[in-house]
Design a protein around this motif. Structure first.
Motif, PDB file in Angstrom:
ATOM      1  N   ILE A   1       8.254 -14.852   8.116  1.00 27.36           N
ATOM      2  CA  ILE A   1       8.580 -14.324   6.790  1.00 27.36           C
ATOM      3  C   ILE A   1       8.153 -12.862   6.693  1.00 27.36           C
ATOM      4  CG2 ILE A   1       7.954 -14.468   4.338  1.00 27.36           C
ATOM      5  CD1 ILE A   1       7.899 -17.584   4.759  1.00 27.36           C
ATOM      6  N   GLU A   2       6.949 -12.566   7.150  1.00 21.59           N
ATOM      7  CA  GLU A   2       6.459 -11.179   7.106  1.00 21.59           C
ATOM      8  C   GLU A   2       7.313 -10.258   7.961  1.00 21.59           C
ATOM      9  OE1 GLU A   2       2.357 -11.705   8.219  1.00 21.59           O
ATOM     10  OE2 GLU A   2       1.749 -12.190   6.166  1.00 21.59           O
ATOM     11  N   ASN A   3       7.765 -10.761   9.107  1.00 25.90           N
ATOM     12  CA  ASN A   3       8.628  -9.980   9.989  1.00 25.90           C
ATOM     13  C   ASN A   3       9.918  -9.588   9.256  1.00 25.90           C
ATOM     14  OD1 ASN A   3      10.160  -8.914  12.080  1.00 25.90           O
ATOM     15  ND2 ASN A   3      10.332 -10.825  13.200  1.00 25.90           N
ATOM     16  N   TYR A   4      10.571 -10.567   8.627  1.00 25.37           N
ATOM     17  CA  TYR A   4      11.822 -10.263   7.930  1.00 25.37           C
ATOM     18  C   TYR A   4      11.592  -9.444   6.660  1.00 25.37           C
ATOM     19  CZ  TYR A   4      14.732 -12.677  11.214  1.00 25.37           C
ATOM     20  OH  TYR A   4      15.397 -13.030  12.358  1.00 25.37           O
ATOM     21  N   GLN A   5      10.457  -9.624   6.003  1.00 23.80           N
ATOM     22  CA  GLN A   5      10.130  -8.768   4.856  1.00 23.80           C
ATOM     23  C   GLN A   5      10.053  -7.312   5.294  1.00 23.80           C
ATOM     24  OE1 GLN A   5       6.719 -11.407   3.162  1.00 23.80           O
ATOM     25  NE2 GLN A   5       7.076  -9.764   1.724  1.00 23.80           N
ATOM     26  N   LYS A   6       9.387  -7.084   6.406  1.00 21.84           N
ATOM     27  CA  LYS A   6       9.243  -5.721   6.930  1.00 21.84           C
ATOM     28  C   LYS A   6      10.613  -5.132   7.279  1.00 21.84           C
ATOM     29  CE  LYS A   6       6.798  -3.102  10.450  1.00 21.84           C
ATOM     30  NZ  LYS A   6       5.915  -3.152  11.615  1.00 21.84           N
ATOM     31  N   ARG A   7      11.438  -5.920   7.934  1.00 23.98           N
ATOM     32  CA  ARG A   7      12.791  -5.456   8.281  1.00 23.98           C
ATOM     33  C   ARG A   7      13.592  -5.127   7.031  1.00 23.98           C
ATOM     34  NH1 ARG A   7      15.424  -9.170  12.998  1.00 23.98           N
ATOM     35  NH2 ARG A   7      13.684  -9.200  14.449  1.00 23.98           N
ATOM     36  N   LEU A   8      13.519  -6.015   6.043  1.00 29.02           N
ATOM     37  CA  LEU A   8      14.280  -5.839   4.813  1.00 29.02           C
ATOM     38  C   LEU A   8      13.847  -4.593   4.051  1.00 29.02           C
ATOM     39  CD1 LEU A   8      16.427  -7.076   2.974  1.00 29.02           C
ATOM     40  CD2 LEU A   8      14.662  -8.598   2.057  1.00 29.02           C
ATOM     41  N   SER A   9      12.576  -4.251   4.148  1.00 29.28           N
ATOM     42  CA  SER A   9      12.048  -3.096   3.409  1.00 29.28           C
ATOM     43  C   SER A   9      12.675  -1.777   3.863  1.00 29.28           C
ATOM     44  CB  SER A   9      10.529  -3.029   3.538  1.00 29.28           C
ATOM     45  OG  SER A   9      10.154  -2.668   4.849  1.00 29.28           O
ATOM     46  N   HIS A  10      13.346  -1.772   5.013  1.00 32.24           N
ATOM     47  CA  HIS A  10      14.040  -0.560   5.471  1.00 32.24           C
ATOM     48  C   HIS A  10      15.338  -0.325   4.700  1.00 32.24           C
ATOM     49  CE1 HIS A  10      11.273   0.084   8.766  1.00 32.24           C
ATOM     50  NE2 HIS A  10      11.406  -1.175   9.116  1.00 32.24           N
ATOM     51  N   TYR A  11      15.800  -1.346   3.996  1.00 33.19           N
ATOM     52  CA  TYR A  11      17.077  -1.252   3.294  1.00 33.19           C
ATOM     53  C   TYR A  11      16.946  -1.176   1.779  1.00 33.19           C
ATOM     54  CZ  TYR A  11      18.912  -2.740   7.791  1.00 33.19           C
ATOM     55  OH  TYR A  11      19.212  -2.823   9.126  1.00 33.19           O
ATOM     56  N   ILE A  12      15.952  -1.873   1.244  1.00 32.83           N
ATOM     57  CA  ILE A  12      15.853  -1.987  -0.213  1.00 32.83           C
ATOM     58  C   ILE A  12      14.411  -2.285  -0.586  1.00 32.83           C
ATOM     59  CG2 ILE A  12      16.310  -4.489  -0.327  1.00 32.83           C
ATOM     60  CD1 ILE A  12      18.251  -3.631  -2.760  1.00 32.83           C
ATOM     61  N   GLN A  13      14.061  -1.966  -1.828  1.00 34.13           N
ATOM     62  CA  GLN A  13      12.731  -2.353  -2.309  1.00 34.13           C
ATOM     63  C   GLN A  13      12.750  -3.871  -2.503  1.00 34.13           C
ATOM     64  OE1 GLN A  13      11.234  -0.064  -5.586  1.00 34.13           O
ATOM     65  NE2 GLN A  13       9.632  -1.551  -6.005  1.00 34.13           N
ATOM     66  N   PHE A  14      11.855  -4.557  -1.790  1.00 35.55           N
ATOM     67  CA  PHE A  14      11.817  -6.021  -1.806  1.00 35.55           C
ATOM     68  C   PHE A  14      10.401  -6.493  -2.124  1.00 35.55           C
ATOM     69  CE2 PHE A  14      11.024 -10.078   0.397  1.00 35.55           C
ATOM     70  CZ  PHE A  14      11.964 -10.864  -0.262  1.00 35.55           C
ATOM     71  N   GLU A  15      10.329  -7.473  -3.009  1.00 37.95           N
ATOM     72  CA  GLU A  15       9.044  -8.077  -3.359  1.00 37.95           C
ATOM     73  C   GLU A  15       9.140  -9.580  -3.164  1.00 37.95           C
ATOM     74  OE1 GLU A  15       8.076  -7.015  -7.385  1.00 37.95           O
ATOM     75  OE2 GLU A  15       8.469  -4.885  -7.022  1.00 37.95           O
ATOM     76  N   PHE A  16       8.092 -10.152  -2.612  1.00 38.93           N
ATOM     77  CA  PHE A  16       8.003 -11.604  -2.439  1.00 38.93           C
ATOM     78  C   PHE A  16       6.758 -12.050  -3.179  1.00 38.93           C
ATOM     79  CE2 PHE A  16       7.015 -15.221   0.714  1.00 38.93           C
ATOM     80  CZ  PHE A  16       7.694 -16.141  -0.062  1.00 38.93           C
ATOM     81  N   GLU A  17       6.960 -12.829  -4.227  1.00 35.56           N
ATOM     82  CA  GLU A  17       5.840 -13.238  -5.070  1.00 35.56           C
ATOM     83  C   GLU A  17       5.684 -14.751  -5.034  1.00 35.56           C
ATOM     84  OE1 GLU A  17       4.133 -12.628  -9.591  1.00 35.56           O
ATOM     85  OE2 GLU A  17       5.882 -11.502  -8.932  1.00 35.56           O
ATOM     86  N   ILE A  18       4.454 -15.172  -4.797  1.00 34.67           N
ATOM     87  CA  ILE A  18       4.122 -16.590  -4.756  1.00 34.67           C
ATOM     88  C   ILE A  18       3.421 -16.960  -6.061  1.00 34.67           C
ATOM     89  CG2 ILE A  18       2.779 -18.384  -3.581  1.00 34.67           C
ATOM     90  CD1 ILE A  18       4.981 -17.283  -1.829  1.00 34.67           C
ATOM     91  N   ILE A  19       3.918 -17.992  -6.706  1.00 34.66           N
ATOM     92  CA  ILE A  19       3.228 -18.570  -7.855  1.00 34.66           C
ATOM     93  C   ILE A  19       2.382 -19.710  -7.302  1.00 34.66           C
ATOM     94  CG2 ILE A  19       3.507 -19.883  -9.990  1.00 34.66           C
ATOM     95  CD1 ILE A  19       6.136 -18.340 -10.446  1.00 34.66           C
ATOM     96  N   PRO A  20       1.068 -19.676  -7.519  1.00 30.83           N
ATOM     97  CA  PRO A  20       0.214 -20.725  -6.945  1.00 30.83           C
ATOM     98  C   PRO A  20       0.621 -22.124  -7.405  1.00 30.83           C
ATOM     99  CG  PRO A  20      -1.112 -18.932  -7.842  1.00 30.83           C
ATOM    100  CD  PRO A  20       0.299 -18.688  -8.270  1.00 30.83           C
TER     101      PRO A  20
END
Length: 157
Positions: free
Chosen positions: A20-39
């Protein structure tokens, strides 16, 4: 535009977290992306299915801005192939919205309040996947969509 993915509960599998972190990093090159976890809800075992959906729904709705476009990842949602999904994202980007929010619900789905607030529903497959796996699949498909829009080779490797 910002794309945000909201999910209920943490990801337990360390290998999945790395992907997940790998793809988040890749995605951040294209658009502002946030991944939020609700406990996860405390004492969820003491709650009925509808009480759990309602409490999770309240937490989800509390994370939204009035102008957000909310798309639920739901088994009864619209299905796209990857190219059509990239076009779907492009339409949202062209519309001038500030934030597009995708939400992965808890084990029982969404409350009626969340369904009422939603601007659309999207299904990644007719198959059922764990809530842990869907996070990875959703982020990977977002990344794939941007590589398609940029005509990059990732989609056809």
């Amino acid at each position: 535009m910002t794309i945000k993915l909201i999910a209920i509960g943490k990801t337990d599998d360390k290998e999945l977290v790395k992907l997940i972190e790998n793809y988040q990093k890749r995605l951040s090159h294209y658009i502002q992306f946030e991944f939020e976890i609700i406990p996860d809800l405390k004492k969820a075992k003491n709650l009925s299915e509808s009480q759990q959906k309602q409490k999770e729904g309240d937490l989800i709705l509390g994370k939204l801005n009035p102008s957000d476009v909310l798309i639920l990842l739901d088994e009864n949602g619209k299905q796209f192939d990857s190219v059509a999904f990239s076009q779907y994202l492009q339409k949202h980007m062209n519309s001038g919205i500030k934030q597009l929010v995708f939400v992965i619900g808890g084990p029982y789905g969404f409350s009626e309040d969340v369904y009422s607030r939603a601007n659309g529903k999207l299904s990644l497959s007719k198959m059922t996947f764990s809530h842990q796996m869907i996070r990875l699949f959703a982020i990977e498909q977002l990344y794939r969509a941007f590589t398609i829009l940029r005509n990059e080779p990732y989609h056809h490797r």
